[in-house]
Design a protein around this motif. Structure first.
Motif, PDB file in Angstrom:
ATOM      1  N   LYS A   1       0.829  -1.213   0.000  1.00  0.00           N
ATOM      2  CA  LYS A   1       0.000   0.000   0.000  1.00  0.00           C
ATOM      3  C   LYS A   1       0.857   1.255   0.000  1.00  0.00           C
TER       4      LYS A   1
ATOM      5  N   TYR B   1       1.955   2.475  -3.407  1.00  0.00           N
ATOM      6  CA  TYR B   1       0.895   3.167  -4.147  1.00  0.00           C
ATOM      7  C   TYR B   1       0.574   4.522  -3.523  1.00  0.00           C
ATOM      8  N   GLN B   2       0.578   4.600  -2.212  1.00  0.00           N
ATOM      9  CA  GLN B   2       0.309   5.880  -1.557  1.00  0.00           C
ATOM     10  C   GLN B   2       1.324   6.930  -1.986  1.00  0.00           C
TER      11      GLN B   2
ATOM     12  N   VAL C   1      -5.773   4.130   0.729  1.00  0.00           N
ATOM     13  CA  VAL C   1      -6.039   3.266  -0.420  1.00  0.00           C
ATOM     14  C   VAL C   1      -6.423   1.883   0.112  1.00  0.00           C
ATOM     15  N   ASP C   2      -7.167   1.174  -0.695  1.00  0.00           N
ATOM     16  CA  ASP C   2      -7.548  -0.195  -0.364  1.00  0.00           C
ATOM     17  C   ASP C   2      -6.795  -1.149  -1.271  1.00  0.00           C
ATOM     18  N   PHE C   3      -6.710  -2.393  -0.849  1.00  0.00           N
ATOM     19  CA  PHE C   3      -6.125  -3.417  -1.710  1.00  0.00           C
ATOM     20  C   PHE C   3      -7.043  -3.648  -2.906  1.00  0.00           C
TER      21      PHE C   3
ATOM     22  N   GLN D   1      -7.867  -0.228  -8.411  1.00  0.00           N
ATOM     23  CA  GLN D   1      -8.233   1.130  -8.030  1.00  0.00           C
ATOM     24  C   GLN D   1      -9.227   1.698  -9.043  1.00  0.00           C
TER      25      GLN D   1
ATOM     26  N   VAL E   1      -3.373  -2.631  -6.157  1.00  0.00           N
ATOM     27  CA  VAL E   1      -2.586  -2.525  -4.930  1.00  0.00           C
ATOM     28  C   VAL E   1      -2.618  -3.873  -4.229  1.00  0.00           C
TER      29      VAL E   1
END
Length: 179
Positions: free
Chosen positions: A110, A113-114, A122-124, A127, A139
């Motif tokens: 994560k 990606y952040q 963010v979530d897994f 996206q 992610v």
């Protein structure tokens, strides 16, 4: 040192934080014995066999998988990366993804990606709002031995990616030819 493994037309580019000392010494991403990366690829169905890190250079031709990092400098831990390295790495990564245009950019962690998307939450999974148009962004959990997530939970998240890759293969995707 770790070199990128990139080519136009890849199905997935796996993007890590930066090389670990073990990966840098061997030249293979995710090479530390406690890293779960290759086990997760296999257990999720992304590869039919359990590959050792030394098979990494062949994954482009075998599966259409490429590899890069958001930061090139080797560190023991991602928290050793300086803010200016994140900023520069984000821009370099956007340029690489724009140039090579993989179908899916898979962020291994994560935090990767952040930093890339400049988003705090963010979530897994895939996206909905991507940074680059016409590219799926996925992610995935980090695979380092420092990650304390249950292996079965990690596998279930990677299985979502594997299902999408299988759909693409059924639609005729083939790994890119190398010169």
């Amino acid at each position: 040192m770790i070199n990128d493994l990139l080519h136009r037309g890849l199905v997935v580019v796996f993007i890590g934080f930066n090389p670990s000392p073990t990966s840098s010494a061997t030249g293979f991403p995710y090479a530390h014995r406690s890293n779960r990366f290759y086990r997760l690829l296999h257990s999720s169905g992304l590869t039919p066999i359990l590959h050792p890190p030394s098979d990494n250079p062949h994954m482009l031709a075998w599966y259409g998988y490429g590899f890069t990092n958001i930061v090139a400098r080797t560190t023991k831990r991602a928290d050793e990366i300086r803010p200016e390295e994140w900023r520069a790495g984000r821009l370099i990564l956007k340029d690489k993804l724009s140039l090579y245009k993989p179908i899916i950019a898979c962020f291994v962690g994560k935090g990767v990606y952040q930093k890339y998307a400049e988003r705090s939450k963010v979530d897994f999974g895939f996206q909905e709002c991507t940074v680059l148009p016409d590219m799926m962004e996925f992610v995935a959990p980090g695979t380092s031995g420092l990650v304390r997530m249950d292996f079965a939970v990690q596998t279930s998240i990677y299985e979502e990616l594997a299902k999408k890759v299988e759909e693409l293969r059924k639609k005729g995707y083939r790994p890119p030819r190398q010169n």
